[in-house]
Design a protein around this motif. Structure first.
Motif, PDB file in Angstrom:
ATOM      1  N   ALA A  48     -16.996   4.010   9.473  1.00  0.00           N
ATOM      2  CA  ALA A  48     -16.328   4.665  10.598  1.00  0.00           C
ATOM      3  C   ALA A  48     -14.896   5.062  10.258  1.00  0.00           C
ATOM      4  N   PHE A  49     -14.376   4.577   9.115  1.00  0.00           N
ATOM      5  CA  PHE A  49     -12.968   4.802   8.804  1.00  0.00           C
ATOM      6  C   PHE A  49     -12.714   5.458   7.462  1.00  0.00           C
ATOM      7  N   PHE A  50     -13.659   5.366   6.542  1.00  0.00           N
ATOM      8  CA  PHE A  50     -13.466   6.023   5.252  1.00  0.00           C
ATOM      9  C   PHE A  50     -14.831   6.231   4.617  1.00  0.00           C
ATOM     10  N   ASP A  51     -14.868   7.013   3.563  1.00  0.00           N
ATOM     11  CA  ASP A  51     -16.110   7.313   2.852  1.00  0.00           C
ATOM     12  C   ASP A  51     -16.490   6.109   1.998  1.00  0.00           C
ATOM     13  N   VAL A  52     -17.442   5.320   2.470  1.00  0.00           N
ATOM     14  CA  VAL A  52     -17.810   4.097   1.757  1.00  0.00           C
ATOM     15  C   VAL A  52     -18.552   4.394   0.461  1.00  0.00           C
ATOM     16  N   ASP A  53     -18.979   5.638   0.264  1.00  0.00           N
ATOM     17  CA  ASP A  53     -19.605   6.025  -0.997  1.00  0.00           C
ATOM     18  C   ASP A  53     -18.585   6.458  -2.043  1.00  0.00           C
ATOM     19  N   MET A  76       0.825  -1.216   0.000  1.00  0.00           N
ATOM     20  CA  MET A  76       0.000   0.000   0.000  1.00  0.00           C
ATOM     21  C   MET A  76       0.854   1.259   0.000  1.00  0.00           C
ATOM     22  N   SER A  77       0.374   2.283  -0.690  1.00  0.00           N
ATOM     23  CA  SER A  77       1.024   3.586  -0.633  1.00  0.00           C
ATOM     24  C   SER A  77       0.809   4.196   0.746  1.00  0.00           C
ATOM     25  N   ALA A  78       1.578   5.240   1.045  1.00  0.00           N
ATOM     26  CA  ALA A  78       1.453   5.902   2.343  1.00  0.00           C
ATOM     27  C   ALA A  78       0.046   6.448   2.550  1.00  0.00           C
ATOM     28  N   SER A  79      -0.548   7.022   1.498  1.00  0.00           N
ATOM     29  CA  SER A  79      -1.886   7.603   1.637  1.00  0.00           C
ATOM     30  C   SER A  79      -2.929   6.524   1.879  1.00  0.00           C
ATOM     31  N   ASP A  80      -2.801   5.368   1.201  1.00  0.00           N
ATOM     32  CA  ASP A  80      -3.738   4.274   1.432  1.00  0.00           C
ATOM     33  C   ASP A  80      -3.530   3.665   2.815  1.00  0.00           C
ATOM     34  N   HIS A  81      -2.286   3.534   3.212  1.00  0.00           N
ATOM     35  CA  HIS A  81      -1.972   2.974   4.527  1.00  0.00           C
ATOM     36  C   HIS A  81      -2.573   3.825   5.633  1.00  0.00           C
ATOM     37  N   PRO A 107     -16.124   5.162  -4.478  1.00  0.00           N
ATOM     38  CA  PRO A 107     -15.859   3.840  -5.076  1.00  0.00           C
ATOM     39  C   PRO A 107     -14.396   3.431  -5.033  1.00  0.00           C
ATOM     40  N   ALA A 108     -13.484   4.385  -5.229  1.00  0.00           N
ATOM     41  CA  ALA A 108     -12.056   4.053  -5.252  1.00  0.00           C
ATOM     42  C   ALA A 108     -11.582   3.573  -3.880  1.00  0.00           C
ATOM     43  N   LEU A 109     -12.000   4.281  -2.831  1.00  0.00           N
ATOM     44  CA  LEU A 109     -11.597   3.879  -1.480  1.00  0.00           C
ATOM     45  C   LEU A 109     -12.213   2.547  -1.086  1.00  0.00           C
ATOM     46  N   LEU A 110     -13.486   2.358  -1.429  1.00  0.00           N
ATOM     47  CA  LEU A 110     -14.154   1.105  -1.093  1.00  0.00           C
ATOM     48  C   LEU A 110     -13.497  -0.070  -1.811  1.00  0.00           C
ATOM     49  N   GLU A 111     -13.112   0.146  -3.062  1.00  0.00           N
ATOM     50  CA  GLU A 111     -12.450  -0.913  -3.820  1.00  0.00           C
ATOM     51  C   GLU A 111     -11.099  -1.261  -3.200  1.00  0.00           C
ATOM     52  N   LYS A 112     -10.327  -0.243  -2.826  1.00  0.00           N
ATOM     53  CA  LYS A 112      -9.014  -0.503  -2.223  1.00  0.00           C
ATOM     54  C   LYS A 112      -9.153  -1.250  -0.898  1.00  0.00           C
ATOM     55  N   ALA A 113     -10.116  -0.844  -0.092  1.00  0.00           N
ATOM     56  CA  ALA A 113     -10.325  -1.528   1.186  1.00  0.00           C
ATOM     57  C   ALA A 113     -10.758  -2.975   0.972  1.00  0.00           C
ATOM     58  N   SER A 114     -11.608  -3.193  -0.020  1.00  0.00           N
ATOM     59  CA  SER A 114     -12.107  -4.547  -0.297  1.00  0.00           C
ATOM     60  C   SER A 114     -10.986  -5.452  -0.777  1.00  0.00           C
ATOM     61  N   TYR A 115     -10.138  -4.937  -1.655  1.00  0.00           N
ATOM     62  CA  TYR A 115      -9.007  -5.743  -2.127  1.00  0.00           C
ATOM     63  C   TYR A 115      -7.949  -5.925  -1.043  1.00  0.00           C
TER      64      TYR A 115
END
Length: 527
Positions: free
Chosen positions: A376-381, A238-243, A383-391
């Motif tokens: 509680a941790f990121f904007d689940v709406d 993961m990148s620093a921003s994703d981490h 799509p990019a963040l939700l996809e990264k968390a799911s993977y």
């Protein structure tokens, strides 16, 4: 990947021996499991109520059904025997069969393993390549493939011991595997290099590549992130921003409530307790006359980690489907992009079908994250963040805890049932004795072999080797290559790097933590 020869398909546990051992354990010890290496990412027990299958507009049951229909289609022709054969070609990373406590002789020449012919010549050529002053990020590092082939042929400890002897250095580091790469061998240097990562990634001077231990993973196996400007690859890269976004989620799900681990292990975490593990393992073993050390450990781990993180209750049949995906995806991930289609064809799948099955599983995880704790941790709406968390969840199940946990289960069972410790030395009904067996198993049969990161400005790759830290004779004695209970719990705790304990977060910035978030949780899986 562990060779098939490590343990027979059915572990040598006759019904009478298994039942008598099982009955003689106190209730908290039944279903003993050596599930240590959730370390790369970590898991905890998190039972999510499923009173309704439709939460905030998400049809969870349909997503789950679609995911396993996709798995069935992708893996219909999967040749598991072929995968077992491929995995059985190299020696174990420790250079010995699991349960074999005899390592290289204390005073033996580490170059003896090379013989006097072709392998010695190859090794000398591979390890005396001059490192480049500037390290461009180019594909097809021939030195990496050459040295990794030798590593798989010789085994983890013999390879690095021979490399160190050839280098003529002080034994703290060697060049490779690959150009512009340094691997760190001494306990002190491994700890120091681990400690550099949290601050370095935060400052942008270091980044984690798309690697799994000592393997550089191909891009085709991670097609979902193609074109992504950063963080393309598996969760460990993961990148620093994703981490910064995903690490707090993992800490909440699997952590023990501390920003970084102290020397002791807690008996409960934010979302789990020791009793949860006892109940799960006992239920899984109930009614079984025998167990497959390889197969059942993977199935139980799969069931446990799904229930743990997202509250997904898998049947054993569905867990076995996922284990098949794990086997195929793991093989394709470590193949280079030029050969990955050939590798897929050899086991009866296609890269596209495996990627499609992974995408279907990720969509299922997205539904659970969106319906549960994700908001509680990121904007689940988003799509990019939700996809990264799911993977990130998927990669954890496939490559991190999903691979390392079963390997430690096998190591612990092999150590006990092959008699590396005697009943006089180890009492199976004594919790503290079991903890010592676990810690010695992790020391000699490490599930986490490398923790690579790269200098952003030069492209130089650094690999602290947590697995090699347990073989440092200045720390563990001249017989460090042998299986032996070496001290009390504090002895092991104070020396352990198997959970990346030295990679603690920058003060006041817990999201920079690179210690295993499931450290205490995984340790308590024993009980």
């Amino acid at each position: 990947f562990l060779p098939k020869s490590v343990l027979p398909t059915r572990a040598p546990l006759p019904r009478d021996k298994f039942n008598s051992t099982y009955r003689n354990l106190p209730v908290p010890m039944r279903g003993l499991s050596f599930n240590v290496a959730f370390c790369s990412v970590g898991f905890g027990i998190f039972f999510v109520p499923r009173a309704s299958s439709r939460l905030i507009g998400v049809d969870i049951d349909k997503n789950e059904e679609d995911a396993f229909v996709s798995l069935d289609g992708a893996l219909r022709r999967l040749d598991l025997d072929r995968i077992d054969h491929i995995q059985g070609i190299p020696k174990t990373m420790a250079g010995r069969e699991l349960g074999d406590g005899e390592g290289r002789e204390e005073d033996s020449d580490p170059l003896d393993v090379l013989g006097n012919g072709f392998i010695r010549t190859l090794m000398r050529m591979a390890m005396t390549l001059d490192p480049l002053d500037t390290c461009p990020r180019i594909e097809g590092d021939a030195a990496y493939y050459q040295q990794n082939a030798l590593l798989l042929h010789l085994g983890y400890e013999p390879f690095f011991a021979a490399a160190s002897a050839l280098s003529g250095g002080d034994g703290s580091s060697v060049n490779g595997p690959g150009m512009c790469t340094t691997s760190y061998l001494s306990h002190e240097e491994i700890a120091r290099r681990m400690a550099d990562l949290p601050g370095g990634q935060r400052d942008g001077t270091l980044y984690r590549p798309n690697d799994l231990g000592l393997f550089r993973l191909g891009k085709k196996a991670f097609a979902w992130c193609e074109g992504s400007p950063d963080g393309c690859g598996m969760v460990l890269g993961m990148s620093a921003s994703d981490h910064e976004v995903i690490r707090p989620l993992l800490d909440e799900l699997f952590g023990d409530g501390r920003d970084y681990p102290e020397s002791s292990f807690t008996s409960e975490g934010r979302r789990w307790t020791k009793a949860d593990f006892v109940e799960s393992a006992t239920e899984f073993l109930e009614g079984k006359d025998s167990i497959s050390a390889k197969g059942d450990s993977r199935v139980w781990t799969t069931m446990q980690q799904h229930k743990t993180s997202l509250g997904i209750v898998l049947t054993e049949d569905r867990a076995r489907q996922f284990v098949q995906l794990q086997a195929a995806a793991g093989l394709l991930a470590i193949a280079n992009d030029q050969d990955v289609d050939v590798a897929a064809n050899s086991i009866g799948v296609t890269v596209e079908s495996v990627n499609a099955a992974k995408a279907s599983m990720a969509r299922m995880y997205s539904a659970f994250l969106k319906a549960g704790i994700g908001a509680a941790f990121f904007d689940v709406d988003n799509p990019a963040l939700l996809e990264k968390a799911s993977y990130a969840v998927l990669d954890t199940f496939l490559f991190a805890g999903g691979l390392s946990v079963p390997s430690v289960i096998q190591a612990g069972l092999a150590a006990y049932f092959k008699g590396l410790v005697s009943p006089d030395e180890l009492d199976m009904s004594n919790v503290d004795d079991l903890k010592l067996l676990l810690l010695e198993s992790v020391r000699l049969y490490p599930p986490v072999l490398g923790m690579p990161y790269v200098e952003a400005s030069t492209g130089v790759r650094h690999i602290p080797l947590p697995g090699y830290a347990g073989l440092d004779r200045s720390v563990y004695g001249e017989d460090a290559n042998e299986f032996r209970i070496r001290g009390d719990l504090e002895y092991y705790h104070s020396r352990s790097l198997g959970w990346a304990e030295a990679a603690a977060p920058v003060d006041g910035e817990p999201h920079t933590n690179h210690v295993c978030p499931g450290r205490s949780m995984s340790f308590n899986m024993i009980i």
